[in-house]
Design an enzyme around this catalytic site. Sequence first.
Site, PDB file in Angstrom:
ATOM      1  N   LYS A   1       1.274  -0.770   0.295  1.00  0.00           N
ATOM      2  CA  LYS A   1      -0.116   0.109  -0.303  1.00  0.00           C
ATOM      3  C   LYS A   1       0.712   1.529  -0.388  1.00  0.00           C
ATOM      4  O   LYS A   1       1.498   1.389   1.101  1.00  0.00           O
ATOM      5  CB  LYS A   1      -0.648  -0.022   1.563  1.00  0.00           C
TER       6      LYS A   1
ATOM      7  N   GLU B   1      -0.454   5.044  -7.856  1.00  0.00           N
ATOM      8  CA  GLU B   1      -0.736   5.913  -6.837  1.00  0.00           C
ATOM      9  C   GLU B   1       0.961   7.155  -6.980  1.00  0.00           C
ATOM     10  O   GLU B   1       1.823   6.206  -7.782  1.00  0.00           O
ATOM     11  CB  GLU B   1      -0.752   5.490  -5.194  1.00  0.00           C
TER      12      GLU B   1
ATOM     13  N   ARG C   1     -17.574   1.011  -3.284  1.00  0.00           N
ATOM     14  CA  ARG C   1     -16.312   0.287  -1.983  1.00  0.00           C
ATOM     15  C   ARG C   1     -16.801  -1.435  -1.426  1.00  0.00           C
ATOM     16  O   ARG C   1     -17.358  -1.001  -0.835  1.00  0.00           O
ATOM     17  CB  ARG C   1     -16.463   1.381  -0.938  1.00  0.00           C
TER      18      ARG C   1
HETATM   19  P1  AMP Z   1      -7.630   4.232   2.535  1.00  0.00           P
HETATM   20  O1  AMP Z   1      -7.673   5.581   1.292  1.00  0.00           O
HETATM   21  O2  AMP Z   1      -7.242   4.491   3.286  1.00  0.00           O
HETATM   22  O3  AMP Z   1      -8.921   4.369   2.094  1.00  0.00           O
HETATM   23  O4  AMP Z   1      -7.571   3.839   0.857  1.00  0.00           O
HETATM   24  C1  AMP Z   1      -7.366   3.764  -0.431  1.00  0.00           C
HETATM   25  C2  AMP Z   1      -6.228   3.947  -1.438  1.00  0.00           C
HETATM   26  O5  AMP Z   1      -4.813   3.900  -0.969  1.00  0.00           O
HETATM   27  C3  AMP Z   1      -6.884   3.983  -2.437  1.00  0.00           C
HETATM   28  O6  AMP Z   1      -7.428   5.241  -2.592  1.00  0.00           O
HETATM   29  C4  AMP Z   1      -5.358   3.789  -3.671  1.00  0.00           C
HETATM   30  O7  AMP Z   1      -5.299   5.629  -3.409  1.00  0.00           O
HETATM   31  C5  AMP Z   1      -4.360   3.939  -1.694  1.00  0.00           C
HETATM   32  N1  AMP Z   1      -3.420   2.328  -2.200  1.00  0.00           N
HETATM   33  C6  AMP Z   1      -1.862   2.907  -2.293  1.00  0.00           C
HETATM   34  N2  AMP Z   1      -1.285   1.538  -2.371  1.00  0.00           N
HETATM   35  C7  AMP Z   1      -2.336   0.795  -3.270  1.00  0.00           C
HETATM   36  C8  AMP Z   1      -2.586  -0.376  -3.903  1.00  0.00           C
HETATM   37  N3  AMP Z   1      -1.578  -1.541  -4.215  1.00  0.00           N
HETATM   38  N4  AMP Z   1      -3.892  -0.587  -4.539  1.00  0.00           N
HETATM   39  C9  AMP Z   1      -4.875  -0.052  -4.231  1.00  0.00           C
HETATM   40  N5  AMP Z   1      -5.230   1.238  -3.346  1.00  0.00           N
HETATM   41  C10 AMP Z   1      -3.879   1.713  -3.244  1.00  0.00           C
END
Ligand code: AMP
Length: 605
Positions: free
Chosen positions: A306, A356, A469
Amino acid sequence: MSVPDTDKLFRQRQAHSPPRGSRHTPFGARSARGRRRRPRALSPHSGYHHQMEFAEFAAHAADIEAEPADLEVVALVTDLFADAGDDLSIVARFVQGRVFPAYSERKLDVGPSLCHEAIARAAGPNVDGDDVEARLAEAGDIGRVAESYDFGGQRGLGAFTSGGGRDSLTVREVFDELSELAAAEGAGSQDEKVATLFGLFSRCEADAEARYLARLVLSEMRIGVGEGTVRDAIAEAFDVPVEAVARALQVSNDYGLVAETARDDDEDGLAAIHLEVGRPVQAMLAQAGSVADALEAWETAAVETKFDGARVQLHHDPDGETSLYSRNMEDVTGALPEVVEFAEAHLDVPTILDGEVVAVDDDGSPLPFQEVLRRFRRKHDVERMREEVTVEFRAFDCLHAAGEDLLDAPLVERHDALADLLGGTGAVSDLLRSDDTANIEAFEADALEAGHEGVMLKDPESAYTPGKRGKQWLKRKPDVETLDLVVTGAEWGEGRRASLLGTFLLSARTEAGYETIGKVATGITDEQLAELTDLIEPHVVSEDGQTLDVEPAVVFEVGYEEIQRSPTYSSGYALRFPRFLAVRDDKEPESADSLERITRLADRQ
Ligand code: AMP
């Protein structure tokens, strides 16, 4: 509510109708394919060759607003669409309080005070912005405020077109004027916007026209029509399956295009709407979930780093442009030139990627998210900031490659496509497929070690579902973790429990020995206290009043809500809401949890 005189409208419409074959469509290329028009039973004034009066739109909107039942609302929106004629694509957006498609760069950028000023001006010389605001404070709805004025007095100024005669407002005129307004830029643009809105309000005859114009301009339609209603109404109005409409909306985000296609080209036309390089789609989103959740749901999980940055959808056309969109489909291309350069250097087929943008240091290691924010959406000084903060693209999904839409392909296939495109550049997320918790935790430890935010857990077989989501992507939240800690002290209880130990001091293991991290006194029954007292008393090494020193011998499993930094205990951490769960009589103090693990858990929070 005033219902427009339909006979009058019909006559006007005839007069406005362009000759057959000259139907204006904003999607000229598509209409060139030759539309198969379907005969359908529409009311006499409906047809493909009429322009809808804004008053007629407003009357429909008023009916919709007055209808409390969802199903009936769908039926009323269906009627509106059937009546919309040439203006269907505009009407499909207006009814949601939108002037432009969601992905469009065009924005009205009209704030309340600008709108209030225009209303005041249209209402006559005795009205000013303060008066509008006073009425708004009372009515709580700009629509009701707008309709409370009599705009008739100003008609002489704004209501006559160059043609000379009295001309009532059409939906298309409202759209055209608002498009012009959106294009206004620079010095004087505020005045220009007020003047345009003044012109529009001045021409509102029916109360409902003023009401919905005001709400449209401020993007607050408030008639209870959301995206789902429009989707269902398109399906109903043009007799196409709702799934086909939903899919076309997912890939295009364009309600106007989808409504027109459903009407003119049926289900086949809808199926032919594909992703287009340069037209962003909504980002797929994640829920929080644990490794246990993931393995229970899918048996094998796809695990990815992530990245701690900003979401970017990259569109690359080797014969055209590269464009970058934020999570809200906002165009951020200008702010991130090195990502554009990267795409141009490495991609040679039409591509849509999801990923990202991260800020990195000189070694390419990730920097905190705040650094990316210094670059993201920046409009000025881009080159100067580029010197200060370096950003790189990290791709984790591929939605389109070389003419092929991959939304419905399983995640692992999309990831393979990604590796084919960008393998070797360092920009592709590593993906581990595993059904083993320890493996996944090791992958996570590596990711954290490398400075990333953590891991994402994904269903390897899942499709890419824009805007959803769902449970196919989980951002890993720690499993309900417990800690195994060593009892290194205790305190006698009070009152009824004075002969029993009541509070236990807990420690984490370090290389050198043990460091305290908290006390546990809750979650223990009287019966358990008696047992624990018997268990611990033999290990007491010294006693000072109520307080006992205990040699490391007994391991407790404890639950907690959070690990906090705290000067209270020698480890530098404290547990929030610690509670006793069990004695780990299968564990020696040497295999209790280490301070290192606690540090890792704390960082991950
Ligand atoms: P959050 O912002 O905490 O809701 O986490 C989801 C976000 O993590 C996504 O919208 C992406 O911007 C980010 N993200 C980072 N790495 C990844 C990944 N490998 N796959 C999907 N999302 C990712």
